[in-house]
Design a protein around this motif. Structure first.
Motif, PDB file in Angstrom:
ATOM      1  N   UNK A 122       7.600  -7.902  -3.359  1.00  0.00           N
ATOM      2  CA  UNK A 122       6.191  -7.527  -3.201  1.00  0.00           C
ATOM      3  C   UNK A 122       5.635  -8.105  -1.900  1.00  0.00           C
ATOM      4  N   UNK A 123       6.526  -8.385  -0.943  1.00  0.00           N
ATOM      5  CA  UNK A 123       6.073  -8.791   0.389  1.00  0.00           C
ATOM      6  C   UNK A 123       5.269  -7.659   1.028  1.00  0.00           C
ATOM      7  N   UNK A 124       4.478  -8.029   2.009  1.00  0.00           N
ATOM      8  CA  UNK A 124       3.741  -7.077   2.857  1.00  0.00           C
ATOM      9  C   UNK A 124       2.592  -6.381   2.146  1.00  0.00           C
ATOM     10  N   UNK A 125       2.222  -6.830   0.952  1.00  0.00           N
ATOM     11  CA  UNK A 125       1.009  -6.287   0.354  1.00  0.00           C
ATOM     12  C   UNK A 125      -0.203  -6.791   1.134  1.00  0.00           C
ATOM     13  N   UNK A 126      -1.210  -5.956   1.301  1.00  0.00           N
ATOM     14  CA  UNK A 126      -2.408  -6.430   2.005  1.00  0.00           C
ATOM     15  C   UNK A 126      -3.172  -7.434   1.159  1.00  0.00           C
ATOM     16  N   UNK A 127      -4.025  -8.186   1.816  1.00  0.00           N
ATOM     17  CA  UNK A 127      -4.838  -9.170   1.100  1.00  0.00           C
ATOM     18  C   UNK A 127      -5.663  -8.479   0.025  1.00  0.00           C
ATOM     19  N   UNK A 128      -5.706  -9.105  -1.157  1.00  0.00           N
ATOM     20  CA  UNK A 128      -6.458  -8.536  -2.264  1.00  0.00           C
ATOM     21  C   UNK A 128      -5.745  -8.771  -3.579  1.00  0.00           C
ATOM     22  N   UNK A 129      -6.256  -8.137  -4.628  1.00  0.00           N
ATOM     23  CA  UNK A 129      -5.689  -8.251  -5.974  1.00  0.00           C
ATOM     24  C   UNK A 129      -4.999  -6.935  -6.320  1.00  0.00           C
TER      25      UNK A 129
END
Length: 299
Positions: A122-129
């Motif tokens: 789950x790398x590279x997900x943008x900041x957030x939930x």
């Protein structure tokens, strides 16, 4: 009347006797049949050895949902971190495929093996939930799902790529400016201050030039500070000192021409009129020797 029978299913046979008019039952449970289709045939003889047969198809299906042996746990990480994974282990006798959803959108579809851990980056997900859901299927369409929450923090400060500045500029000139170029994955807005006074505030995007015109200031030293913010309210600032200097010589606009006077006369004098944005002092020399000094005002 009575007779005998023989039941055959999947190469297994069972023999018995029967009495007319009395139902007889055959239990399938001890056979532990696996999922699939089977032909069950019964052969019935009477006391005179007359024979009748009957066959039926028995279908064994699986209505049990796949099972999660271990489930991934909620995860938090900083946006720049790598190596962030979610791991599930599942079990089913008739496993088939899985679907992985990121925030309700299908991310990937794979086959899976029972008891074999499934690991997903789950790398590279943008900041957030983010809601991450794994749905597993078996060959009969039975399903199960597991959802975890992945929280990605943005703790990276905005950075300046470059700053085009000047140490000073000459009073009353034009085209004087400061240019900042900055970067952030989630830029928001910036503020520019002159000392403690806000000059301007606006939104910005990564790698754009932020240009501030600094024309029009009188002589002196000025402190310009820029603060750039991102969407997580991380900020970074730079302060520059700019001197506005006076390099314009005073201009004498009226002056005394050479003249001759009688040594015995009085009230002979020489006068000048000068102009300058910043008048200060004057000095008069006679034959190279300092004769007098004073202060003056611009015309």
């Amino acid at each position: 009347q009575s007779g005998t029978y023989r039941i055959t299913i999947n190469t297994i046979t069972q023999n018995g006797t029967w009495n007319s008019g009395i139902p007889f039952q055959y239990s399938l449970s001890p056979l532990n049949l696996k999922k699939g289709s089977y032909i069950l045939t019964i052969e019935v003889w009477d006391a005179n050895n007359n024979l009748v047969t009957h066959s039926i198809t028995i279908t064994v299906f699986d209505d049990k949902n796949p099972e999660f042996l271990t489930e991934a746990q909620n995860l938090s990480y900083n946006e720049s971190d790598i190596g962030n994974t979610l791991v599930w282990s599942m079990m089913d006798d008739y496993w088939d495929y899985l679907e992985l959803y990121f925030n309700g959108t299908l991310n990937q579809t794979l086959t899976w093996n029972t008891n074999a851990p499934q690991q997903f980056s789950v790398d590279s997900l943008p900041a957030g939930i983010h809601n991450i859901t794994l749905v597993i299927f078996d060959k009969d369409g039975n399903t199960n799902s597991s959802t975890v929450i992945v929280t990605v923090f943005d703790n990276a400060l905005p950075v300046f790529n470059s700053i085009i500045e000047m140490d000073e500029y000459i009073e009353d000139t034009t085209g004087n400016m400061i240019i900042w170029n900055a970067f952030d994955l989630h830029p928001s807005y910036y503020e520019v201050y002159l000392d403690v006074n806000l000059l301007e505030s606006s939104s910005w995007t990564s790698n754009m030039n932020i240009i501030v015109n600094i024309d029009g200031y009188s002589t002196g030293t000025y402190n310009f500070t820029i603060i750039i913010y991102d969407e997580s309210n991380n900020s970074y600032e730079e302060m520059l000192s700019i001197a506005v200097v006076d390099k314009t010589a005073p201009v004498i606009i009226t002056f005394q021409e050479d003249f001759i006077f009688n040594i015995d006369t009085n009230d002979n004098y020489v006068s000048w009129t000068a102009t300058d944005p910043h008048p200060d002092s004057w000095a008069i020399f006679i034959d190279g020797e300092l004769d007098d000094t004073g202060e003056w005002e611009s015309e």
